[in-house]
Design a protein around this motif. Structure first.
Motif, PDB file in Angstrom:
ATOM      1  N   ALA A 122       0.766  -1.277  -0.236  1.00  0.00           N
ATOM      2  CA  ALA A 122      -0.099  -0.114   0.109  1.00  0.00           C
ATOM      3  C   ALA A 122       0.759   1.305  -0.176  1.00  0.00           C
ATOM      4  O   ALA A 122       1.901   1.286   0.816  1.00  0.00           O
ATOM      5  N   SER A 123       0.489   2.159  -0.997  1.00  0.00           N
ATOM      6  CA  SER A 123       1.492   3.626  -0.907  1.00  0.00           C
ATOM      7  C   SER A 123       1.122   4.181   0.587  1.00  0.00           C
ATOM      8  O   SER A 123       2.208   4.720   0.802  1.00  0.00           O
ATOM      9  N   ASP A 124       0.297   4.069   1.263  1.00  0.00           N
ATOM     10  CA  ASP A 124       0.034   4.611   2.421  1.00  0.00           C
ATOM     11  C   ASP A 124      -0.648   3.670   3.193  1.00  0.00           C
ATOM     12  O   ASP A 124      -2.126   3.354   3.205  1.00  0.00           O
ATOM     13  N   THR A 125      -0.136   3.013   4.287  1.00  0.00           N
ATOM     14  CA  THR A 125      -0.965   2.216   5.294  1.00  0.00           C
ATOM     15  C   THR A 125      -1.945   2.855   6.159  1.00  0.00           C
ATOM     16  O   THR A 125      -2.799   2.163   6.913  1.00  0.00           O
ATOM     17  N   ARG A 126      -1.780   4.216   6.112  1.00  0.00           N
ATOM     18  CA  ARG A 126      -2.640   4.806   7.030  1.00  0.00           C
ATOM     19  C   ARG A 126      -2.673   4.666   8.605  1.00  0.00           C
ATOM     20  O   ARG A 126      -3.517   4.442   9.342  1.00  0.00           O
TER      21      ARG A 126
ATOM     22  N   ALA B 147      -2.071  -1.948  10.421  1.00  0.00           N
ATOM     23  CA  ALA B 147      -1.010  -3.035  10.128  1.00  0.00           C
ATOM     24  C   ALA B 147      -1.804  -3.823   9.437  1.00  0.00           C
ATOM     25  O   ALA B 147      -2.611  -4.619   9.754  1.00  0.00           O
ATOM     26  N   ILE B 148      -1.089  -4.088   8.203  1.00  0.00           N
ATOM     27  CA  ILE B 148      -1.840  -4.695   6.893  1.00  0.00           C
ATOM     28  C   ILE B 148      -1.250  -6.204   7.060  1.00  0.00           C
ATOM     29  O   ILE B 148      -0.179  -6.369   7.294  1.00  0.00           O
ATOM     30  N   GLU B 149      -2.338  -6.906   6.977  1.00  0.00           N
ATOM     31  CA  GLU B 149      -2.120  -8.387   7.130  1.00  0.00           C
ATOM     32  C   GLU B 149      -2.312  -9.135   5.696  1.00  0.00           C
ATOM     33  O   GLU B 149      -1.793 -10.117   5.399  1.00  0.00           O
TER      34      GLU B 149
END
Ligand SMILES: [Zn+2]
Ligand SMILES: [Zn+2]
Length: 174
Positions: A111-115, A118-120
């Motif tokens: 993702a260009s920005d995970t905001r 915590a991306i799984e």
């Protein structure tokens, strides 16, 4: 691991509808509810629509099955779970195939920005035309000159990954 062991490993009771649904989805990845119901009924003619819905919901909820629903498509199920694989969907016929990994610049999985999340997992759906539809699109005659597709009962297309209709020849069960 047998399907019985798989169910027990997820704290799910082993029932005949669950075994039948798992067997069908194992054999026909990306099948939709309707196709699964038809196939399950070949083994368990008395099983209800609701029972198959409930089994699919229970197995998906427990992570035994993965439910995918491309936009504009009905929900489809597969037994290949936990590997974050992706799908390519044919715009013309709806055929679905697995894509192991997304690579390259774009679209990619970072993702260009995970905001701050915590991306799984990432979910990518590739849209396009399947090889069959691509081949067919080169042979389309002008509109009006194409005879309407007939109801030829012998017509079948073994190349698509969608399910063929269930075998209409019912074995005589007496
Ligand atoms: Zn297609
Ligand atoms: Zn898949």
């Amino acid at each position: 691991m047998s399907v019985e062991e798989l169910l027990r490993a997820h704290d799910l009771r082993v029932t005949r509808p669950r075994l039948a649904v798992l067997a069908v989805v194992n054999e026909h990845p990306h099948a939709d509810t309707h196709a699964i119901l038809d196939r399950v009924r070949e083994q368990l003619p008395e099983v209800s629509h609701q029972a198959v819905y409930d089994v699919l919901a229970a197995l998906s909820g427990a992570g035994v099955l993965r439910r995918i629903q491309p936009q504009g498509s009905v929900a489809r199920y597969e037994a290949r779970v936990g590997d974050n694989h992706h799908h390519v969907v044919c715009r013309a016929c709806g055929a679905v195939a697995d894509v192991d990994c997304a690579v390259g610049e774009a679209p990619c999985l970072s993702a260009s920005d995970t905001r701050g999340y915590a991306i799984e997992e990432a979910e990518v759906i590739y849209w396009g035309l399947c090889p069959d539809c691509l081949a067919a699109s080169g042979e389309i005659s002008p509109p009006g000159e194409n005879p309407a597709p007939g109801e030829d009962p012998g017509r079948s297309d073994p190349e698509t990954s969608t399910l063929p209709p269930p075998n209409p020849r019912k074995d005589a069960r007496v």
